[in-house]
Scaffold this active site. Sequence first.
Site, PDB file in Angstrom:
ATOM      1  N   TYR A 197       0.793  -1.224   0.000  1.00 40.25           N
ATOM      2  CA  TYR A 197       0.000   0.000   0.000  1.00 40.25           C
ATOM      3  C   TYR A 197       0.831   1.283   0.000  1.00 40.25           C
ATOM      4  O   TYR A 197       1.760   1.430   0.807  1.00 40.25           O
ATOM      5  CB  TYR A 197      -0.925   0.030   1.227  1.00 40.25           C
ATOM      6  CG  TYR A 197      -1.901   1.168   1.093  1.00 40.25           C
ATOM      7  CD1 TYR A 197      -3.042   1.021   0.316  1.00 40.25           C
ATOM      8  CD2 TYR A 197      -1.635   2.406   1.656  1.00 40.25           C
ATOM      9  CE1 TYR A 197      -3.901   2.073   0.118  1.00 40.25           C
ATOM     10  CE2 TYR A 197      -2.497   3.467   1.473  1.00 40.25           C
ATOM     11  CZ  TYR A 197      -3.632   3.292   0.694  1.00 40.25           C
ATOM     12  OH  TYR A 197      -4.466   4.345   0.494  1.00 40.25           O
ATOM     13  N   HIS A 226       6.004  17.933   4.733  1.00 35.35           N
ATOM     14  CA  HIS A 226       4.728  17.353   4.306  1.00 35.35           C
ATOM     15  C   HIS A 226       3.792  18.503   3.915  1.00 35.35           C
ATOM     16  O   HIS A 226       2.843  18.816   4.632  1.00 35.35           O
ATOM     17  CB  HIS A 226       4.156  16.539   5.472  1.00 35.35           C
ATOM     18  CG  HIS A 226       2.993  15.654   5.110  1.00 35.35           C
ATOM     19  ND1 HIS A 226       2.077  15.228   6.044  1.00 35.35           N
ATOM     20  CD2 HIS A 226       2.606  15.089   3.932  1.00 35.35           C
ATOM     21  CE1 HIS A 226       1.174  14.453   5.462  1.00 35.35           C
ATOM     22  NE2 HIS A 226       1.466  14.350   4.184  1.00 35.35           N
TER      23      HIS A 226
HETATM   24  P1  GTP Z   1      -2.831  13.049   2.303  1.00 34.89           P
HETATM   25  O1  GTP Z   1      -2.787  12.694   0.848  1.00 34.89           O
HETATM   26  O2  GTP Z   1      -3.271  11.911   3.170  1.00 34.89           O
HETATM   27  O3  GTP Z   1      -1.543  13.644   2.816  1.00 34.89           O
HETATM   28  O4  GTP Z   1      -4.031  14.085   2.525  1.00 34.89           O
HETATM   29  P2  GTP Z   1      -4.401  15.576   2.087  1.00 34.89           P
HETATM   30  O5  GTP Z   1      -3.957  16.520   3.161  1.00 34.89           O
HETATM   31  O6  GTP Z   1      -3.963  15.859   0.705  1.00 34.89           O
HETATM   32  O7  GTP Z   1      -5.989  15.530   2.202  1.00 34.89           O
HETATM   33  P3  GTP Z   1      -7.141  15.797   1.115  1.00 34.89           P
HETATM   34  O8  GTP Z   1      -7.035  17.148   0.481  1.00 34.89           O
HETATM   35  O9  GTP Z   1      -7.189  14.640   0.214  1.00 34.89           O
HETATM   36  O10 GTP Z   1      -8.441  15.823   2.039  1.00 34.89           O
HETATM   37  C1  GTP Z   1      -8.868  14.742   2.802  1.00 34.89           C
HETATM   38  C2  GTP Z   1     -10.289  14.892   3.241  1.00 34.89           C
HETATM   39  O11 GTP Z   1     -10.536  16.167   3.825  1.00 34.89           O
HETATM   40  C3  GTP Z   1     -11.258  14.725   2.083  1.00 34.89           C
HETATM   41  O12 GTP Z   1     -12.291  13.869   2.463  1.00 34.89           O
HETATM   42  C4  GTP Z   1     -11.763  16.117   1.852  1.00 34.89           C
HETATM   43  O13 GTP Z   1     -13.047  16.116   1.329  1.00 34.89           O
HETATM   44  C5  GTP Z   1     -11.674  16.770   3.239  1.00 34.89           C
HETATM   45  N1  GTP Z   1     -11.431  18.243   3.116  1.00 34.89           N
HETATM   46  C6  GTP Z   1     -10.466  18.842   2.391  1.00 34.89           C
HETATM   47  N2  GTP Z   1     -10.562  20.193   2.468  1.00 34.89           N
HETATM   48  C7  GTP Z   1     -11.608  20.455   3.285  1.00 34.89           C
HETATM   49  C8  GTP Z   1     -12.203  21.676   3.759  1.00 34.89           C
HETATM   50  O14 GTP Z   1     -11.787  22.784   3.443  1.00 34.89           O
HETATM   51  N3  GTP Z   1     -13.275  21.524   4.602  1.00 34.89           N
HETATM   52  C9  GTP Z   1     -13.757  20.304   4.972  1.00 34.89           C
HETATM   53  N4  GTP Z   1     -14.794  20.257   5.800  1.00 34.89           N
HETATM   54  N5  GTP Z   1     -13.225  19.138   4.528  1.00 34.89           N
HETATM   55  C10 GTP Z   1     -12.161  19.209   3.709  1.00 34.89           C
HETATM   56  C1  SPV Z   2      -0.473  10.308   3.687  1.00 25.85           C
HETATM   57  O1  SPV Z   2      -0.883   9.371   4.398  1.00 25.85           O
HETATM   58  O2  SPV Z   2      -0.096  11.398   4.168  1.00 25.85           O
HETATM   59  C2  SPV Z   2      -0.455  10.154   2.216  1.00 25.85           C
HETATM   60  C3  SPV Z   2      -0.720   8.835   1.641  1.00 25.85           C
HETATM   61  O3  SPV Z   2      -0.177  11.126   1.520  1.00 25.85           O
HETATM   62  S1  SPV Z   2       0.637   7.749   1.733  1.00 25.85           S
HETATM   63  O4  SPV Z   2       1.348   7.788   0.474  1.00 25.85           O
HETATM   64  O5  SPV Z   2       0.109   6.410   1.981  1.00 25.85           O
HETATM   65  O6  SPV Z   2       1.534   8.179   2.793  1.00 25.85           O
HETATM   66 MN    MN Z   3       0.501  12.890   2.751  1.00 20.51          MN
END
Ligand code: GTP
Ligand code: SPV
Ligand code: MN
Length: 582
Positions: A197, A226
């Site tokens: 994964y 990050h």
């Molecule tokens: P990783 O890839 O795990 O590092 O995550 P990321 O920080 O890129 O998170 P991502 O933008 O994919 O958002 C993850 C979740 O947060 C999703 O289900 C989105 O819908 C929710 N989300 C993102 N932005 C917002 C926001 O401004 N408000 C709310 N309520 N939810 C949000």
């Molecule tokens: C996170 O978990 O912050 C991700 C997905 O961006 S992974 O590549 O699985 O770490």
């Molecule tokens: Mn990430």
Amino acid sequence: MTTNQILKQWVDEVSELTHPDNIHWCTGSAEENQQLVEGMLQTGEFISLNPETHPDCYLHRSDPDDVARVEHVTFICTPNRDDAGPNNHWMEPAEAKAKMRDLYSGCMQGRTLYVIPYCMGPIDSPLSRCGVEITDSPYVVANMRMMTRMGSAALARIEREGTFVKGLHSIGELDPERRFIMHFPEDLMIQSYGSGYGGNALLGKKCHALRIASSQARTEGWLAEHMLIVGIENPQGEIHYVAAAFPSACGKTNLAMLIPPAEYAGWKVWTVGDDICWMQPGEDGRLWAINPEAGFFGVAPGTGAGTNPNALAMLNSNAIFTNVGVTADNQPWWEGKDDSVPVTDWRGNPYDPEVGPAAQPNSRFTVPMKQCPSYSEQAEAPRGVPISAIIFGGRRERLVPLVMESKSWQHGVLLGASMASETTAAATGAVGVVRRDPMAMKPFCGYNFADYWGHWLTFTERASNLPPIYHVNWFRKDQDGNFMWPGFGDNMRVLEWIIKRCKGEAGINETAIGGIPSPSDININNLGIDNAALEALLDVDAGAWSVEVAQIREYLEQYGDRLPAQMIAELDKVAAALTTSD
Ligand code: GTP
Ligand code: SPV
Ligand code: MN
């Protein structure tokens, strides 16, 4: 193969240990990818999706016990335990290597060993770093091809430079009891076993570009974070680049490609990166940043036309979907996508809402960056982009205001170090529990956090024109459990204030915990929330913050003598200011 003797010898050693049937050196070509895809369609590792709506898109179903990062079996293996710090699990390097050797012994029998040379960052950037991943998973190869600059060009750079990070990966038996993700920063080496994964298996991503790179960055005077990188262009055509650190599944991908609300005619958003940022001081004293990745490995659930239309638009072709559901006409589907009805869930069973969601909560898409409608050409710029502001943020139902500005770089480092966030499905374990996640790096810092904050603090001497630091929280909830801030594209309203601050064009109210905008400084025209809600989002409850500060102190004190004195001095200032503001 290769002219690099170290690489050649390492591949020979691994092959002797793991006994693969074949060895394949990846070039990254389209033909090679096609062959891999065809092989995976035959074994069932890839399932074709609707070729009319989603050409060249494939579904991959992970083992149901292998759907997220596994922090409890992720180790930093430094000779001295304190160098890994209380923020990491630690194992003595010789013990870790012996354990892994046993697991790897004969593990690739009946499989192909793939050698994946890759470059993290633009192929000709001095900020980029190379690695080689050895894996027995064709799914990993297909993902690495999108996520990194993979193949012949990377190998040529490795042969020119002579240095690379060694990452060895085998899916093993996918047994959670025989799963380890080991890092040896001093050997620039990663060993991963037992998971196929994301962050456990695509070793260029979190293992190399964050854990190993953060440790290298400390020695070499830069930062591996990050963070997303996004450019905000105003109607006058000026672009301000912002880097933002939010914990896993807390909104980086969404902010990196947001579409501004209708109010913001003439504004444009340019996506440079959505997960990782490498920064270093430039000659002009500013921080310059590259995105070491070439693709997105994004959270699928919640990605819809109302939240992230740019992401939806890039997922119609040439994408890999991991652990999503499928509709009757064989399109990928996840909760929050659209009104169509899934028939099959992520495990491949008939969809039954009583059993659970159609898509696994940490289901993901993999797609090349260039397919994003807001893709920035600057993502290929060898010198990177200049950063105008750094933003930290977490998922906090209560207490933490919508936005605040740090009083200084040092106070900003404290703001980052004090971050906490509710846990998400991105890692195994409980979801929704508030935990400390400094700089969104808790799972990813390859060394002792005390030394890491110390490293951040040295930047006042390294760079004369550091960006201001902010903290945001899109996730405050009201009494009924509803989000108080609409979020997504409307986060532009907060970015606008931050950019105006950078240009000296917006006001601020200094409070004990940081500078907060007046409600009139945030544009809420046509937003659908009233002034009272905005006031609540910007409120600072001194009593509750005193409790938080005491908890932050307790957290920081775990780091003992290694904690830079400046951190406690900054915290003391906040604590004192809270007492007088009571
Ligand atoms: P990783 O890839 O795990 O590092 O995550 P990321 O920080 O890129 O998170 P991502 O933008 O994919 O958002 C993850 C979740 O947060 C999703 O289900 C989105 O819908 C929710 N989300 C993102 N932005 C917002 C926001 O401004 N408000 C709310 N309520 N939810 C949000
Ligand atoms: C996170 O978990 O912050 C991700 C997905 O961006 S992974 O590549 O699985 O770490
Ligand atoms: Mn990430």
